[in-house]
Design a protein around this motif. Structure first.
Motif, mmCIF file in Angstrom:
data_model
loop_
_atom_site.group_PDB
_atom_site.id
_atom_site.type_symbol
_atom_site.label_atom_id
_atom_site.label_comp_id
_atom_site.label_asym_id
_atom_site.label_seq_id
_atom_site.Cartn_x
_atom_site.Cartn_y
_atom_site.Cartn_z
ATOM 1 N N GLU A 111 0.859 -1.182 0.000
ATOM 2 C CA GLU A 111 0.000 0.000 0.000
ATOM 3 C C GLU A 111 0.895 1.233 0.000
ATOM 4 O O GLU A 111 2.072 1.162 0.374
ATOM 5 C CB GLU A 111 -0.913 0.050 1.235
ATOM 6 N N VAL A 113 0.758 5.371 1.261
ATOM 7 C CA VAL A 113 0.092 6.486 1.927
ATOM 8 C C VAL A 113 0.929 7.735 1.692
ATOM 9 O O VAL A 113 2.106 7.781 2.081
ATOM 10 C CB VAL A 113 -0.083 6.236 3.437
ATOM 11 N N THR A 213 -3.635 5.963 -0.488
ATOM 12 C CA THR A 213 -4.339 6.917 0.365
ATOM 13 C C THR A 213 -3.562 8.217 0.354
ATOM 14 O O THR A 213 -2.327 8.214 0.454
ATOM 15 C CB THR A 213 -4.452 6.393 1.809
ATOM 16 N N ASP A 239 -7.971 7.144 -2.100
ATOM 17 C CA ASP A 239 -8.732 7.445 -0.891
ATOM 18 C C ASP A 239 -8.165 8.723 -0.276
ATOM 19 O O ASP A 239 -7.077 8.713 0.304
ATOM 20 C CB ASP A 239 -8.639 6.282 0.098
ATOM 21 N N THR A 240 -8.873 9.817 -0.428
ATOM 22 C CA THR A 240 -8.414 11.112 0.063
ATOM 23 C C THR A 240 -8.966 11.356 1.459
ATOM 24 O O THR A 240 -10.177 11.286 1.677
ATOM 25 C CB THR A 240 -8.865 12.243 -0.871
ATOM 26 N N VAL A 241 -8.069 11.630 2.396
ATOM 27 C CA VAL A 241 -8.445 11.902 3.780
ATOM 28 C C VAL A 241 -8.012 13.316 4.136
ATOM 29 O O VAL A 241 -6.833 13.651 4.025
ATOM 30 C CB VAL A 241 -7.784 10.907 4.751
ATOM 31 N N GLY A 264 -6.598 3.474 8.248
ATOM 32 C CA GLY A 264 -7.847 3.424 7.488
ATOM 33 C C GLY A 264 -9.057 3.580 8.370
ATOM 34 O O GLY A 264 -10.158 3.171 7.996
ATOM 35 N N HIS A 271 -15.052 10.979 3.516
ATOM 36 C CA HIS A 271 -13.601 10.984 3.317
ATOM 37 C C HIS A 271 -12.934 12.085 4.155
ATOM 38 O O HIS A 271 -11.909 12.620 3.779
ATOM 39 C CB HIS A 271 -13.244 11.168 1.841
#
Length: 279
Positions: A111, A113, A213, A239-241, A264, A271
């Motif tokens: 993954e 980030v 992410t 995946d925008t945080v 996560g 989001h």
């Protein structure tokens, strides 16, 4: 402290915890100690590896302008210190390094980030970026490296609500930042493979096979958000945080929310992570 011997440098690293591997890549003007406030929490369910990038902290080396070297170093950390595909988190310029390494060796990543990365930051520079670069270099040429570094960090940590996180930080954090001034100033020198990762194509990032992410602080510069948006339009499954109340120093300003984003958590329909309380 264990180390990895590479041509011209010895990278110092630290691994704590057990579970799925997680590697944290620090940004400019910091070293592995920037993660001290979050590493134990993350290590409760991850095997966390942090390291001093070449030229930072205890990984002594002359300043690095060619960021392909940093990308190769990250691959070496993944191969020699981790030994299996890992979740990799890169903050600020460390995010650009993680992106560059992932495009070169996707087999090393499970993954990705990315936290507040200035990806293609020169290509899409706004007036504040250009003014910062000019002022920083003039101060450096006049023999004022500390002042030049402070110009950079006040720009990087500027808050939309006013002021900046650097001036709001305690003396200990500011001293840690200034200790790594020399490699920061070198990174702002013009270079075809420089800190902003201009040599990595958007297409290469869009085609990465691993989940991505992208974490942002709501108080950070709109320039940083715009750089992310250009990628997200081409790869909508990112995946925008957005952590409300956080600036560029997300892991320092909002450690609990930062850790939740890495894991996560929580489940987000909008989001957006909860507003941080600084604890």
């Amino acid at each position: 402290m264990p180390n990895i011997d590479l041509p011209g440098a010895r990278l110092h690293y630290r691994t704590v915890g057990s579970g799925k591997p997680l590697v944290l890549v620090h940004g400019s003007a910091t070293d592995m100690t920037t993660w001290d406030g979050v590493i134990d929490n993350l290590a409760s369910d991850h095997r966390v590896t942090v390291y001093d990038r070449r030229g930072y902290g205890q990984s002594e080396h002359r300043p690095v302008r060619d960021h392909r070297i940093h990308a190769r170093d990250l691959c070496a950390v993944l191969e020699q210190a981790v030994g299996e595909p890992a979740k990799v988190l890169g903050w600020s310029s460390g995010g650009n390094i993680a992106l560059a390494s992932a495009t070169a060796r996707p087999d090393l990543f499970s993954e990705l980030v990315v936290v507040e990365a200035p990806f293609h930051g020169l290509r899409h520079a706004d007036r504040a970026v250009l003014a910062t670069a000019v002022r920083l270099k003039l101060l450096q040429l006049r023999g004022h490296p500390q002042e030049a570094t402070e110009v950079f960090f006040r720009f990087a940590t500027a808050l939309q609500s006013g002021g900046n996180s650097y001036d709001l930080a305690d003396d200990s954090l500011r001293n840690d930042i200034l200790r790594n001034a020399t490699p920061v100033l070198a990174e702002w020198d013009p270079h075809p493979f420089g800190v902003m990762a201009e040599h990595i194509s958007v297409r290469a990032v869009v085609n990465l096979p691993m989940p991505i992410t992208w974490v942002l602080g709501s108080e950070s510069s709109p320039w940083m958000t715009g750089l992310h948006t250009r990628i997200q339009r081409r790869r909508p499954d990112i995946d925008t945080v957005v952590i409300n109340g956080a600036g560029h120093l997300i892991h320092l300003d909002c450690p609990a929310e930062f850790v939740a984003a890495v894991r996560g958590e929580p489940t987000r329909t909008d989001h957006t992570a909860p507003t941080c309380d600084g604890s």
